[in-house]
Design a protein around this motif. Structure first.
Motif, PDB file in Angstrom:
ATOM      1  N   TYR B 186       0.827  -1.200   0.000  1.00 48.28           N
ATOM      2  CA  TYR B 186       0.000   0.000   0.000  1.00 48.28           C
ATOM      3  C   TYR B 186       0.861   1.248   0.000  1.00 48.28           C
ATOM      4  CZ  TYR B 186      -3.068   3.544   2.107  1.00 48.28           C
ATOM      5  OH  TYR B 186      -3.761   4.679   2.391  1.00 48.28           O
ATOM      6  N   LEU B 187       1.929   1.187   0.813  1.00 49.97           N
ATOM      7  CA  LEU B 187       2.728   2.386   1.045  1.00 49.97           C
ATOM      8  C   LEU B 187       3.489   2.883  -0.168  1.00 49.97           C
ATOM      9  CD1 LEU B 187       4.102   1.632   4.542  1.00 49.97           C
ATOM     10  CD2 LEU B 187       2.670   3.516   3.864  1.00 49.97           C
ATOM     11  N   LEU B 188       3.563   2.074  -1.212  1.00 52.57           N
ATOM     12  CA  LEU B 188       4.340   2.516  -2.374  1.00 52.57           C
ATOM     13  C   LEU B 188       3.778   3.800  -2.959  1.00 52.57           C
ATOM     14  CD1 LEU B 188       5.190  -0.772  -4.261  1.00 52.57           C
ATOM     15  CD2 LEU B 188       6.400   0.368  -2.439  1.00 52.57           C
ATOM     16  N   GLN B 204      10.448   1.879   2.237  1.00 55.62           N
ATOM     17  CA  GLN B 204      10.360   2.614   3.499  1.00 55.62           C
ATOM     18  C   GLN B 204      10.665   4.077   3.241  1.00 55.62           C
ATOM     19  OE1 GLN B 204      13.036   0.246   5.913  1.00 55.62           O
ATOM     20  NE2 GLN B 204      11.285  -0.678   6.938  1.00 55.62           N
ATOM     21  N   PRO B 205       9.988   4.969   3.981  1.00 60.66           N
ATOM     22  CA  PRO B 205      10.126   6.393   3.670  1.00 60.66           C
ATOM     23  C   PRO B 205      11.444   6.982   4.157  1.00 60.66           C
ATOM     24  CG  PRO B 205       8.745   6.123   5.575  1.00 60.66           C
ATOM     25  CD  PRO B 205       9.060   4.739   5.085  1.00 60.66           C
ATOM     26  N   GLU B 206      11.692   8.182   3.731  1.00 59.41           N
ATOM     27  CA  GLU B 206      12.887   8.915   4.130  1.00 59.41           C
ATOM     28  C   GLU B 206      12.485  10.096   4.990  1.00 59.41           C
ATOM     29  OE1 GLU B 206      16.270   8.756   3.752  1.00 59.41           O
ATOM     30  OE2 GLU B 206      15.744   6.689   3.252  1.00 59.41           O
ATOM     31  N   GLU B 355      -0.060  -2.567   7.036  1.00 57.09           N
ATOM     32  CA  GLU B 355       0.690  -2.016   5.924  1.00 57.09           C
ATOM     33  C   GLU B 355       1.847  -1.138   6.378  1.00 57.09           C
ATOM     34  OE1 GLU B 355       0.468  -2.821   2.870  1.00 57.09           O
ATOM     35  OE2 GLU B 355      -1.246  -4.127   3.140  1.00 57.09           O
ATOM     36  N   ALA B 356       1.874  -0.744   7.637  1.00 61.37           N
ATOM     37  CA  ALA B 356       2.953   0.137   8.096  1.00 61.37           C
ATOM     38  C   ALA B 356       4.297  -0.530   7.832  1.00 61.37           C
ATOM     39  CB  ALA B 356       2.784   0.451   9.576  1.00 61.37           C
ATOM     40  N   CYS B 357       5.289   0.280   7.468  1.00 62.63           N
ATOM     41  CA  CYS B 357       6.513  -0.302   6.939  1.00 62.63           C
ATOM     42  C   CYS B 357       7.472  -0.782   8.016  1.00 62.63           C
ATOM     43  CB  CYS B 357       7.226   0.729   6.075  1.00 62.63           C
ATOM     44  SG  CYS B 357       8.071   1.970   7.060  1.00 62.63           S
ATOM     45  N   GLY B 358       7.328  -0.282   9.243  1.00 58.97           N
ATOM     46  CA  GLY B 358       8.207  -0.755  10.318  1.00 58.97           C
ATOM     47  C   GLY B 358       9.482   0.032  10.484  1.00 58.97           C
ATOM     48  N   LYS B 359       9.623   1.149   9.796  1.00 66.48           N
ATOM     49  CA  LYS B 359      10.895   1.853   9.902  1.00 66.48           C
ATOM     50  C   LYS B 359      11.022   2.630  11.209  1.00 66.48           C
ATOM     51  CE  LYS B 359      14.086   4.876   7.500  1.00 66.48           C
ATOM     52  NZ  LYS B 359      14.514   5.371   6.206  1.00 66.48           N
ATOM     53  N   SER B 360       9.967   3.338  11.588  1.00 67.87           N
ATOM     54  CA  SER B 360      10.084   4.146  12.803  1.00 67.87           C
ATOM     55  C   SER B 360       9.209   3.543  13.897  1.00 67.87           C
ATOM     56  CB  SER B 360       9.637   5.579  12.509  1.00 67.87           C
ATOM     57  OG  SER B 360       8.248   5.603  12.277  1.00 67.87           O
ATOM     58  N   ILE B 361       9.434   3.947  15.124  1.00 72.51           N
ATOM     59  CA  ILE B 361       8.708   3.332  16.225  1.00 72.51           C
ATOM     60  C   ILE B 361       7.215   3.670  16.195  1.00 72.51           C
ATOM     61  CG2 ILE B 361       8.519   3.279  18.741  1.00 72.51           C
ATOM     62  CD1 ILE B 361      11.572   3.267  18.783  1.00 72.51           C
ATOM     63  N   PRO B 362       6.836   4.942  15.954  1.00 74.90           N
ATOM     64  CA  PRO B 362       5.385   5.196  15.837  1.00 74.90           C
ATOM     65  C   PRO B 362       4.753   4.322  14.770  1.00 74.90           C
ATOM     66  CG  PRO B 362       6.671   7.177  15.360  1.00 74.90           C
ATOM     67  CD  PRO B 362       7.616   6.163  15.868  1.00 74.90           C
ATOM     68  N   CYS B 363       5.497   4.056  13.719  1.00 75.73           N
ATOM     69  CA  CYS B 363       4.967   3.237  12.630  1.00 75.73           C
ATOM     70  C   CYS B 363       4.911   1.775  13.036  1.00 75.73           C
ATOM     71  CB  CYS B 363       5.857   3.451  11.407  1.00 75.73           C
ATOM     72  SG  CYS B 363       5.973   2.084  10.287  1.00 75.73           S
ATOM     73  N   ARG B 364       6.022   1.282  13.573  1.00 71.72           N
ATOM     74  CA  ARG B 364       6.148  -0.151  13.854  1.00 71.72           C
ATOM     75  C   ARG B 364       5.293  -0.561  15.046  1.00 71.72           C
ATOM     76  NH1 ARG B 364      11.319   0.008  13.978  1.00 71.72           N
ATOM     77  NH2 ARG B 364      11.810  -0.104  16.161  1.00 71.72           N
ATOM     78  N   ALA B 401       5.753  10.967  14.028  1.00 71.17           N
ATOM     79  CA  ALA B 401       5.767  10.065  12.874  1.00 71.17           C
ATOM     80  C   ALA B 401       6.853  10.443  11.882  1.00 71.17           C
ATOM     81  CB  ALA B 401       4.415  10.097  12.184  1.00 71.17           C
ATOM     82  N   LEU B 402       7.307   9.436  11.173  1.00 68.92           N
ATOM     83  CA  LEU B 402       8.299   9.670  10.123  1.00 68.92           C
ATOM     84  C   LEU B 402       7.605  10.023   8.808  1.00 68.92           C
ATOM     85  CD1 LEU B 402      11.163   9.539   8.975  1.00 68.92           C
ATOM     86  CD2 LEU B 402      10.883   7.089   8.735  1.00 68.92           C
ATOM     87  N   CYS B 403       6.525   9.338   8.501  1.00 67.92           N
ATOM     88  CA  CYS B 403       5.791   9.674   7.286  1.00 67.92           C
ATOM     89  C   CYS B 403       4.320   9.865   7.638  1.00 67.92           C
ATOM     90  CB  CYS B 403       5.970   8.612   6.204  1.00 67.92           C
ATOM     91  SG  CYS B 403       4.903   7.187   6.379  1.00 67.92           S
ATOM     92  N   ASP B 404       3.544  10.309   6.648  1.00 66.30           N
ATOM     93  CA  ASP B 404       2.150  10.626   6.928  1.00 66.30           C
ATOM     94  C   ASP B 404       1.299   9.385   7.186  1.00 66.30           C
ATOM     95  OD1 ASP B 404       2.048  13.298   7.058  1.00 66.30           O
ATOM     96  OD2 ASP B 404       1.562  13.629   4.954  1.00 66.30           O
ATOM     97  N   HIS B 405       1.781   8.235   6.773  1.00 65.94           N
ATOM     98  CA  HIS B 405       0.916   7.062   6.895  1.00 65.94           C
ATOM     99  C   HIS B 405       0.496   6.818   8.337  1.00 65.94           C
ATOM    100  CE1 HIS B 405      -0.927   3.243   6.365  1.00 65.94           C
ATOM    101  NE2 HIS B 405      -0.066   2.664   7.186  1.00 65.94           N
ATOM    102  N   GLU B 406       1.468   6.787   9.232  1.00 65.69           N
ATOM    103  CA  GLU B 406       1.098   6.489  10.616  1.00 65.69           C
ATOM    104  C   GLU B 406       0.328   7.651  11.246  1.00 65.69           C
ATOM    105  OE1 GLU B 406       4.031   6.285   9.275  1.00 65.69           O
ATOM    106  OE2 GLU B 406       5.682   6.865  10.589  1.00 65.69           O
ATOM    107  N   ARG B 407       0.637   8.876  10.794  1.00 71.66           N
ATOM    108  CA  ARG B 407      -0.116  10.035  11.275  1.00 71.66           C
ATOM    109  C   ARG B 407      -1.600   9.876  10.929  1.00 71.66           C
ATOM    110  NH1 ARG B 407       3.795  13.776   8.995  1.00 71.66           N
ATOM    111  NH2 ARG B 407       5.288  13.600  10.681  1.00 71.66           N
TER     112      ARG B 407
HETATM  113  S1  FES Z   1       4.751   3.708   7.372  1.00 65.32           S
HETATM  114 FE1  FES Z   1       6.603   3.243   8.369  1.00 65.32          FE
HETATM  115  S2  FES Z   1       7.439   5.206   8.756  1.00 65.32           S
HETATM  116 FE2  FES Z   1       5.518   5.665   7.845  1.00 65.32          FE
END
Ligand code: FES
Ligand SMILES: Cc1cc2nc3c(=O)[nH]c(=O)nc-3n(C[C@H](O)[C@H](O)[C@H](O)COP(=O)(O)O)c2cc1C
Ligand code: SF4
Lengths: 221, 449
Positions: B186-188, B204-206, B355-364, B401-407
């Motif tokens: 989804y995150l793509l 994973q986002p930057e 679908e969260a990518c797992g890169k940051s803690i709020p996300c994971r 959050a690192l990206c908007d998805h988890e927000r």
């Molecule tokens: S979905 Fe993993 S950092 Fe946003």
């Protein structure tokens, strides 16, 4: 380079001499314990939270960060999608062993690596050639490899790593992220259907949403 | 999914993205014929105007004057991205058309690319000309086989006519457009993740800044736009920025494709931004006899669940965000009183967490804990203080959050709690589900308190 011939060498020798008379840093372990930072774990161990859930989310951050690839993840990812091995420290031991064996040039006993010897890499070399051995095209390379071999054999990933110069852990991390890539050989029909179909996660979501709107529980709770 | 219905809209609504045929209806279905729309490429008047009359700077100024905002969800002003990319010294620049269409329940971008592929290609060419890019990419889902065939045919026709290629319309500028397929998550759809996928890396986002507009694909300044944003660009240059600015809401001018789903029908419609949500939802028809509209889910899987009292909210970036939803994927889903808000929020949150990518803690961890709270409320096994935890956790996720998805993943539960508190309390306190969807256990609920 200094202007006076031989001066550089004198400077170098001076450093050697200075170091020679400095106190030695050898610690007589285990009689004397080293001063270890508080977060040092000694060995890698996966922790559980207060509800007994394993805290590791199989996100591969550590595997990707580990410069010598001694860490690899085990178990299922959050979607129960692939299966490596986890547990106590032996998890990682197994991985270390493989690298150690490989360095020493002996065959690797883990059945997961038996393909390592047998894979016919001509097709793969053709694929790599067509992408100019460029790791920037990793996803299409992996997709083409999967199309050629039906799945992603470990040996192929290792070969891609060697040829493109991308870390194995990075490639493995990439390959394990995308739902359409797989590590086990599927049947041909399965393969074709999987590449063409929308993702199962999407289908599940649509089914759950539809059920929820129609007043039934949306998926198993 | 080629058979997505185009919904009838009032005749006085402007048609920018989906041109209407003579009968006033939106253009005929492209069908599975999978070729570029008949009649060959249009004249590409917008591109011609940009090259011959305006030049790069004035082109960007015109887009700025039109007030065009990105249709990918966040509504960022398009011209600002172009200026940032054009103003960054670099060896090359890239424009990416984001046609990924992440939301499985929304076909808006696919409909646009299939019915008006030349507008996307022309918009891409204008953007590339304006920022000085020689490379452009259209990113599409691998599964969208017919969309890809249509785009390929359209691109071939445009190249043959000299609108794309080594010398674009005699301007001396080169433009190479490639169609790249991505799939698997989804995150793509998120821009930094899409760029990662195009580079062959994990999705994973930057961290931003640097924004892709200054440092994107392979380190080059990269303007990523939703295909709808790009498709509006030629129209703006041909009809003038003032004409565009007059359409829709004053702070969100123009139109947008909306995927409406309701009990009676579903399909895609071109809607002027700022139209009251009520009118947008009404495109899906009325709910069945004896039923009422209970909620409208706006924005896709991470959308907000709005009550009927919010139906007067204008369908535009700011007002929807203030109401606790967002434009997102352009999806508007009408739920009647069979639906249980708790169950709906739970299904959405779980999808977002999975679908969260797992890169940051709020996300994971954060999204996982959110989804567990939703599961617990639905199952009647909530712990004391779960709603406070939900509020805190959502605030922490939004803040870190690192990206908007988890927000955005916090929206279903938070909007559910904001507008349907009574229904949540029924689950929490009495262990009962008013809609009869969930089967919360009253005993379990009291035992854990
Ligand atoms: S979905 Fe993993 S950092 Fe946003
Ligand atoms: C989780 C997530 C999914 C997204 N999916 C899409 C998508 O499918 N298509 C899209 O155009 N933008 C998507 N976006 C928005 C992009 O990040 C980006 O903002 C957009 O492509 C920029 O184009 P715009 O300026 O035209 O809006 C998504 C964002 C997030 C956080
Ligand atoms: S994969 Fe590594 S970094 Fe990620 S959660 Fe597990 S142990 Fe932590």
């Amino acid at each position: 380079m200094s202007l006076i011939p031989g001066f550089g060498m004198v400077r170098g020798m001076a450093l050697t001499l200075r170091r020679f008379f400095e106190p030695k840093a050898t610690i007589r372990y285990p009689e004397v314990k080293a001063d270890i930072p508080p977060k040092f774990r000694g060995r890698l161990q996966l922790l559980y939270d207060e509800y007994g859930t394993l805290k590791c989310e199989t996100c591969f951050q550590c595997a990707q960060a580990c410069p010598i690839e001694c860490i690899d993840m085990g178990g299922m990812d959050t979607k129960g999608r692939f299966h490596v091995h986890w547990g106590p420290p032996e998890t990682y031991g197994e991985r270390r062993e493989e690298s150690a064996l490989r360095r020493s040039g002996r065959p690797v006993p883990d059945p997961a690596y038996t393909h390592f010897e047998g894979l016919d890499i001509r097709a793969l070399d053709g694929i790599l050639e067509s992408f100019d051995h460029d790791p920037a095209h990793m996803l299409p390379i992996l997709e083409a490899t999967q199309a050629a071999y039906g799945y992603l054999p470990v040996a192929a990933l290792k070969h891609i790593s060697q040829v493109t110069g991308a870390w194995y852990a990075t490639i493995y991390g990439t390959a394990s992220f995308y739902g359409h890539l797989r590590f086990e050989p599927p049947s041909q029909a399965e393969q074709a259907a999987a590449m063409a179909a929308r993702r199962p996660a999407d289908a599940d979501f649509m089914a759950g949403l539809g059920a929820s709107l129609a007043g039934r529980p949306g998926g198993d709770a | 999914m080629t058979d997505v219905a185009i919904l009838d809209t009032p005749a006085n609504w402007p048609a920018i993205l989906l041109p209407r045929a003579a009968g006033g209806k939106a253009s005929a279905p492209a069908g599975v014929a999978a070729s570029a729309p008949a009649g060959g490429p249009p004249a590409f008047d917008g591109l011609r105007k940009a090259i011959r009359d305006l030049g790069p700077t004035a082109t960007i100024a015109a887009i700025g004057a039109s007030g065009l905002r990105g249709r990918g969800g966040a509504g960022y002003p398009a011209a600002d991205k172009w200026r940032a990319a054009a103003g960054t010294a670099a060896k090359g620049r890239v424009v990416v058309a984001n046609g990924y269409g992440a939301d499985p329940a929304s076909a808006t971008d696919q409909v646009l690319m299939e019915r008006n592929p030349f507008a996307v290609i022309e918009g891409l060419a204008i953007a590339a000309f304006a920022i000085g890019a020689e490379e452009a990419i259209i990113a599409v889902r691998t599964e969208a086989a017919s969309t890809i065939r249509i785009l390929e045919a359209a691109l071939a026709a445009a190249s043959k006519a000299g609108f794309v290629g080594p010398d674009v319309q005699g301007s001396g500028r080169r433009l190479e457009i490639t169609i790249r397929t991505v799939q698997g998550a989804y995150l793509l759809g998120e821009e930094t993740i899409l760029l990662k996928a195009l580079e062959g890396k994990r999705g994973q986002p930057e961290q931003r800044p640097p924004h892709p507009a200054t440092r994107g694909l392979r380190g080059l300044p990269t303007v990523v736009h939703n295909v709808q944003t790009l498709a509006a660009v030629p129209w703006i240059l041909v009809h003038g920025p003032e004409a565009f600015a007059k359409i829709g809401a004053s702070d969100s001018p123009g139109t947008m494709l909306v995927q409406v789903r309701g009990p009676e029908r579903s399909g895609v419609a071109e809607v002027p931004l700022g139209t009251p949500l009520r009118q947008v939802a009404a495109l899906a028809g009325s709910v069945g006899a004896g039923r009422n509209v209970k909620a409208v889910l706006v924005g896709g899987p991470s959308g907000g669940i709005l009550p009927p009292s919010a139906l007067d909210t204008p369908y535009a970036f700011g007002p929807l965000r203030a109401a606790g939803a967002h434009i997102g994927s352009g999806s508007v889903i009408v739920a009647d009183d069979r639906a249980c808000i708790v169950d709906l929020a739970r299904v959405l949150t779980r999808y977002c967490a999975d679908e969260a990518c797992g890169k940051s803690i709020p996300c994971r961890i954060g999204t996982r804990r959110l989804s567990e709270i939703g599961d617990r409320i639905a199952a009647g096994t909530s712990r004391a203080g779960d709603l406070d935890l939900l509020t805190d956790l959502a605030a922490d996720i939004v803040g870190s959050a690192l990206c908007d998805h988890e927000r955005l993943a916090t929206l279903p539960l938070v909007s559910g709690m904001r507008y349907f508190r009574a229904e949540l309390d029924e689950h929490l306190e009495r262990g009962s589900c008013p809609a009869g969807v969930c089967h919360p256990m009253a005993m379990a609920a009291s035992a854990t308190h």
